[in-house]
Design a protein around this motif. Sequence first.
Motif, PDB file in Angstrom:
ATOM      1  N   GLN A  56       0.873  -1.108  -0.033  1.00 17.80           N
ATOM      2  CA  GLN A  56       0.113   0.005  -0.051  1.00 17.80           C
ATOM      3  C   GLN A  56       0.716   1.230  -0.121  1.00 17.80           C
ATOM      4  OE1 GLN A  56      -3.241   0.026   2.630  1.00 17.80           O
ATOM      5  NE2 GLN A  56      -3.599   2.074   2.493  1.00 17.80           N
ATOM      6  N   GLY A 105      -0.140   4.510  -1.194  1.00 21.80           N
ATOM      7  CA  GLY A 105      -0.770   5.950  -0.987  1.00 21.80           C
ATOM      8  C   GLY A 105      -0.328   6.710  -2.159  1.00 21.80           C
ATOM      9  N   SER A 122      -5.214   5.110  -1.727  1.00 26.67           N
ATOM     10  CA  SER A 122      -4.253   4.387  -0.520  1.00 26.67           C
ATOM     11  C   SER A 122      -4.877   2.920  -0.803  1.00 26.67           C
ATOM     12  CB  SER A 122      -4.530   4.909   0.616  1.00 26.67           C
ATOM     13  OG  SER A 122      -6.133   5.045   0.883  1.00 26.67           O
ATOM     14  N   GLN A 136       3.194   6.709   4.237  1.00 20.52           N
ATOM     15  CA  GLN A 136       1.944   6.369   4.476  1.00 20.52           C
ATOM     16  C   GLN A 136       1.809   5.730   6.045  1.00 20.52           C
ATOM     17  OE1 GLN A 136      -0.707   6.417   2.282  1.00 20.52           O
ATOM     18  NE2 GLN A 136      -2.164   5.482   2.877  1.00 20.52           N
ATOM     19  N   TRP A 181      -0.492   6.677   9.247  1.00 18.54           N
ATOM     20  CA  TRP A 181      -1.548   5.732   9.959  1.00 18.54           C
ATOM     21  C   TRP A 181      -0.703   5.225  10.921  1.00 18.54           C
ATOM     22  CZ3 TRP A 181      -4.978   3.052   5.600  1.00 18.54           C
ATOM     23  CH2 TRP A 181      -5.623   4.182   4.911  1.00 18.54           C
TER      24      TRP A 181
END
Length: 122
Positions: free
Chosen positions: A35, A37, A43, A82, A86
């Motif tokens: 992943q 982003g 994303s 990313q 997160w």
Amino acid sequence: MGDTYEEIPRVELTAGAAALLRRLREAHGPLMFHQSGGCCDGSAPMCYPAGEFRTGASDVLLGELAVEGVGEPVEFWMSRTQYEAWAHTRLIVDVVAGRGSGFSLEAPEGVRFLIRSRVIGT
């Protein structure tokens, strides 16, 4: 006696995502997620044959997903930038109807992987 705690997994799968991974594993062999982003699919997690996407110092291994019926764990990688955004969330890989990225293995299935998130501790 030492402290004990239940470690919260950083990434997990819904039952639907696990079922799709079993089908993709049968067709493509060992799998991985990345992943980024990035620009193409925002994303959205991208599913590749294991090792096809080259990870490096700019990526973080969030976890190895155990999928019943799949012999080896499915690694889930995320770009470091990313991850920093997160860092306090638990990611839940789900699958929904719709067109995904042409780069991700599920694209021909008429579905796409999707990330849902939950703040850790809730």
